[in-house]
Design an enzyme around this catalytic site. Structure first.
Site, PDB file in Angstrom:
ATOM      1  N   GLU A 159       0.818  -1.211   0.000  1.00  0.00           N
ATOM      2  CA  GLU A 159       0.000   0.000   0.000  1.00  0.00           C
ATOM      3  C   GLU A 159       0.859   1.273   0.000  1.00  0.00           C
ATOM      4  O   GLU A 159       0.481   2.282   0.591  1.00  0.00           O
ATOM      5  CB  GLU A 159      -0.969   0.002   1.182  1.00  0.00           C
ATOM      6  CG  GLU A 159      -1.958  -1.152   1.152  1.00  0.00           C
ATOM      7  CD  GLU A 159      -3.049  -1.038   2.210  1.00  0.00           C
ATOM      8  OE1 GLU A 159      -3.057  -0.030   2.963  1.00  0.00           O
ATOM      9  OE2 GLU A 159      -3.907  -1.936   2.277  1.00  0.00           O
ATOM     10  N   GLU A 261      -4.526  -9.414   1.804  1.00  0.00           N
ATOM     11  CA  GLU A 261      -5.276  -9.167   3.040  1.00  0.00           C
ATOM     12  C   GLU A 261      -6.754  -9.265   2.691  1.00  0.00           C
ATOM     13  O   GLU A 261      -7.186  -8.719   1.684  1.00  0.00           O
ATOM     14  CB  GLU A 261      -5.018  -7.766   3.614  1.00  0.00           C
ATOM     15  CG  GLU A 261      -3.648  -7.484   4.164  1.00  0.00           C
ATOM     16  CD  GLU A 261      -3.523  -6.040   4.671  1.00  0.00           C
ATOM     17  OE1 GLU A 261      -4.570  -5.348   4.754  1.00  0.00           O
ATOM     18  OE2 GLU A 261      -2.392  -5.617   4.978  1.00  0.00           O
TER      19      GLU A 261
END
Length: 464
Positions: A159, A261
């Site tokens: 990210e 995730e």
């Protein structure tokens, strides 16, 4: 004969396999066991006890033998075959924990960045962190883990790009990092270890960035792409959750893609109904499984297990996820033959205005700091959990240990990422065979150990 059998059993109790799993390789856009050639699906959990503060000088999730033994036994019992670790101290000794993970039949996906100084990129001004010290950290992390055969791959970032400003500033640096990590692995490791990226839960970012990181030149392209997604909440469905749109968007992706995730917790305890969808017929042709966020209970309430000191208690999320994993049927597909060559898509048509790939930083090292890990053999005594572990009701769980999983052997290694293949069901028959999760995780338990013991006394061994 009885005396010999007793001797064999005593010897077996002292032995485990030092090398329990086969390295995973990439063929086109799928993962495969490099020896058995079975397609590999990630059945995983994100593992970072202590959160972002779980790494620091002298400590990380893979350096504490007591913690690793307790947690890996519970992860194995859960039905996991892969964990993701976000941050490590590359100066520490990870041999026991990595060998224990391997003995348990589990792989590691490792992020090479940490929150510490000079060990990650500034997402808005990446040039300010593009330094020789940063590269020294990256190469040292690769060095510390490259010899462990159960390392499935390295994440170059997680990210890093999470909004419009970082999307404009960072992609070129991520591409350069992939280039140099891959080159360093090729130069120094004894096998190719894939390098990929884990993207934020943003539909626009993950699509555009994914196309850029995996297009064009293979030398700097990501080998796999992880998606962090929390779209399926509670008792949702393939359509209403947005999973159908997500699957369609990546239906023709050129490298393996999986959920790095997932596991929305707006409804608690989580029932993990999305697990069945991810590994089911509507998604398993596109996605290679995923990793549930996360093992340890932190302030964000995503945990499967609550730990404190040397003790641990299972949470209801653990029980529910275990049930979801137990009821899965994993596709049993074998790589059978190379029929075509898959090339990465062209980068033409992408927004490349600000995405120039920089050179390595000035003064970048050509090697890491010299801490090299190695898998070690563990005795049966080293697999027994002595920590106090309780179930959801607070009852002590007795007899907890890591079960040694023997290495599977079948055929020879032939696949490469640039090769293509047709797939067949198990046993060489066309069709879509299935393997249960318990078979996928525990297949071959004790086989390697038993074969070694029998061979040691001259027994004739027939494998059926």
């Amino acid at each position: 004969m009885a005396k010999m059998l007793n001797s064999l059993l005593s010897l077996a109790a002292l032995l485990t396999t030092a090398f329990a799993v086969n390295p995973i390789e990439i063929v086109n856009n799928k993962f495969y066991d490099s020896v058995t050639h079975k397609q590999f699906y990630i059945i995983g959990v994100d593992y970072q006890p202590g959160g972002s503060s779980g790494v620091g000088t002298g400590s990380d999730p893979l350096s504490d033998p007591t913690q690793c033994l307790r947690d890996f036994a519970l992860l194995q019992k859960l039905g996991v075959n892969t964990i993701r670790v976000y941050s490590v101290d590359n100066t520490l000794d990870h041999d026991y924990c990595m060998s224990l993970l391997d003995t348990a039949g589990m792989y590691l996906l490792l992020d090479v960045n940490t929150p510490l100084s000079s060990q990650s990129l500034n997402r808005y001004e990446p040039n300010t962190t593009w330094t020789a010290d940063y590269y020294s950290h990256i190469y040292s992390t690769i060095d510390a883990f490259k010899a462990y055969e159960n390392v499935l791959g390295f994440f170059s970032g997680n990210e890093v790009v999470n909004d419009a400003a970082s999307l404009a500033a960072c992609p070129g640096y991520l591409r350069a990092l992939q280039r140099d990590m891959k080159a360093y692995i090729k130069k120094t490791a004894n096998r190719i270890i894939p390098v990929g990226y884990s993207t934020a839960d943003d539909a626009t970012i993950r699509s555009e960035l994914g196309s850029y990181l995996t297009c064009g030149d293979d030398a700097s392209a990501a080998d796999f792409y992880g998606i962090n997604t929390y779209e399926w909440c509670g008792d949702s469905s393939f359509t209403s959750s947005g999973y159908s749109t997500l699957t369609s968007a990546f239906a023709n992706f050129s490298v393996p893609i999986f959920f790095s995730e997932y596991g929305c917790n707006t409804v608690s305890p989580r029932t993990f109904t999305e697990v069945t969808a991810l590994y089911g017929d509507q998604m398993n042709e596109v996605f290679s499984g995923g990793l549930i966020y996360e093992y340890n209970e932190e302030d964000n309430n995503y945990g499967l297990v609550n730990t404190g000191g040397d003790s641990a208690q299972l949470l209801q999320d653990y029980v529910n996820l275990q049930s979801a994993y137990t009821n899965l049927s994993i596709p049993n597909i074998t790589l059978s033959s190379t029929t075509a060559t898959t090339t990465l898509p062209s980068c033409s048509g992408l927004n490349l205005d600000n995405w120039t790939i920089p050179a390595a930083p000035s003064g970048a090292p050509t090697a890491g700091a010299g801490n090299y890990g190695t898998l070690i053999e563990l005795t049966a005594e080293e697999l027994v959990v002595n920590s106090t572990v309780t179930d959801v009701s607070g009852n002590v769980i007795s007899g907890l240990s890591v079960t040694a999983v023997g290495r599977a052997v079948s055929g020879s290694v032939s696949g490469t990422k640039s090769a293509s293949a047709s797939a067949t069901g198990g046993e060489g028959k066309s069709g879509n065979g299935t393997t249960t999760v318990s078979e996928a995780v525990g297949m071959g338990v004790g086989v390697g150990m038993g074969m070694a013991v029998l061979a040691a006394v001259g027994a004739v061994v027939v494998v059926l």
